[in-house]
Design an enzyme around this catalytic site. Sequence first.
Site, PDB file in Angstrom:
ATOM      1  N   CYS A  75      13.351 -65.784   5.358  1.00 22.54           N
ATOM      2  CA  CYS A  75      11.912 -65.698   5.109  1.00 22.54           C
ATOM      3  C   CYS A  75      11.486 -64.261   5.356  1.00 22.54           C
ATOM      4  O   CYS A  75      11.440 -63.809   6.508  1.00 22.54           O
ATOM      5  CB  CYS A  75      11.149 -66.652   6.025  1.00 22.54           C
ATOM      6  SG  CYS A  75       9.359 -66.589   5.796  1.00 22.54           S
ATOM      7  N   HIS A 161      16.175 -68.008  -5.468  1.00 23.10           N
ATOM      8  CA  HIS A 161      14.964 -67.675  -6.221  1.00 23.10           C
ATOM      9  C   HIS A 161      15.245 -67.690  -7.710  1.00 23.10           C
ATOM     10  O   HIS A 161      16.291 -67.223  -8.171  1.00 23.10           O
ATOM     11  CB  HIS A 161      14.443 -66.293  -5.830  1.00 23.10           C
ATOM     12  CG  HIS A 161      13.796 -66.263  -4.496  1.00 23.10           C
ATOM     13  ND1 HIS A 161      12.461 -66.528  -4.310  1.00 23.10           N
ATOM     14  CD2 HIS A 161      14.309 -66.018  -3.265  1.00 23.10           C
ATOM     15  CE1 HIS A 161      12.175 -66.439  -3.021  1.00 23.10           C
ATOM     16  NE2 HIS A 161      13.282 -66.140  -2.372  1.00 23.10           N
ATOM     17  N   GLU A 210       7.167 -72.250  -3.267  1.00 23.87           N
ATOM     18  CA  GLU A 210       8.306 -72.220  -2.357  1.00 23.87           C
ATOM     19  C   GLU A 210       8.922 -73.602  -2.154  1.00 23.87           C
ATOM     20  O   GLU A 210       8.206 -74.600  -2.005  1.00 23.87           O
ATOM     21  CB  GLU A 210       7.888 -71.658  -0.994  1.00 23.87           C
ATOM     22  CG  GLU A 210       7.479 -70.194  -1.044  1.00 23.87           C
ATOM     23  CD  GLU A 210       7.398 -69.573   0.320  1.00 23.87           C
ATOM     24  OE1 GLU A 210       8.344 -69.774   1.122  1.00 23.87           O
ATOM     25  OE2 GLU A 210       6.395 -68.892   0.604  1.00 23.87           O
ATOM     26  N   CYS A 219       5.143 -64.647  -0.382  1.00 26.33           N
ATOM     27  CA  CYS A 219       6.544 -64.976  -0.123  1.00 26.33           C
ATOM     28  C   CYS A 219       7.322 -63.665  -0.138  1.00 26.33           C
ATOM     29  O   CYS A 219       7.451 -63.023  -1.192  1.00 26.33           O
ATOM     30  CB  CYS A 219       7.080 -65.939  -1.183  1.00 26.33           C
ATOM     31  SG  CYS A 219       8.842 -66.323  -0.999  1.00 26.33           S
ATOM     32  N   GLY A 222      10.460 -63.796  -2.111  1.00 22.37           N
ATOM     33  CA  GLY A 222      10.065 -63.911  -3.506  1.00 22.37           C
ATOM     34  C   GLY A 222       9.678 -62.569  -4.099  1.00 22.37           C
ATOM     35  O   GLY A 222       9.999 -62.261  -5.253  1.00 22.37           O
TER      36      GLY A 222
END
Length: 276
Positions: A75, A161, A210, A219, A222
């Site tokens: 994260c 992703h 997510e 994110c 991301g």
Amino acid sequence: MPLRFTKMHGIGNDFVVVDARDGGFDPRPAQVAAIADRHTGVGFDQLLSIEPSPDPSCAFYYGIWNADGSAAGQCGNGVRCVAAWLHRADAIPVDHDTRLLSPSGPVTVRVLPDGRVSVDMGEPQFSPASLPFSAEAAESYELTAGHETIMLRVVSMGNPHAVVEVDDIEDLRWNELAPLLTNHSAFPEGCNIGFVHQLDAGHVELRVHERGSGWTLACGTGACAAAAVLMRAGRLDARALVDLPGGQLQIDWAGPGHRLWMTGPAAFVFEGEIAA
């Protein structure tokens, strides 16, 4: 016993951070989901635990749980909050590289004098197996979900992703399509889905649905993923800004063979305790 926590956010991606440096933190998925409830709990996109590191080369370990109670591998906004929390606790200094251990492996962080945090997110991995994604390796892929067939690119930033280039990230079609892609059978472990619109050679805007949390204001991984796929395609400069609904991140990547760095803020909101 009540569980003490710190509420934090990284450009709107919000977290409950638990000090587990003494060890012994092993929450049940249902417990995590209960704390994540924004009506009857605290509310968060992810829960982060700061724990002793089993790797002596890393100062601390941090665990990550999604709002549905499932475990996560990485994260980007969360690790910035972990670094800021450790700095406030006098556990890491300013302007010094500190190695932390994530569920996906070691990560180097640097708290900057202006309060922002830079994170070495590692080298993006574009092979389908790294996500995993059920396809033969290619630059881009066609995937059908619902009534839509779309083109996407895939990349692992320690978590999976898929990046979809669009002309309008606010198009209402994405609200229906994103959950279908997140849970598509081609992604055996689910996937984070980013919808990116390029503004110029150094600037994009992005929304991310997510895995385990749904739409979030930001994110970090991301943003890294979206920038990486466009940089790899020669479309985006080696330093780029990524605008998310919650704020802006800076991504630096010199290309294959190099590690990608993400820089952005981390904010403290409040301290509290909740019945465990």
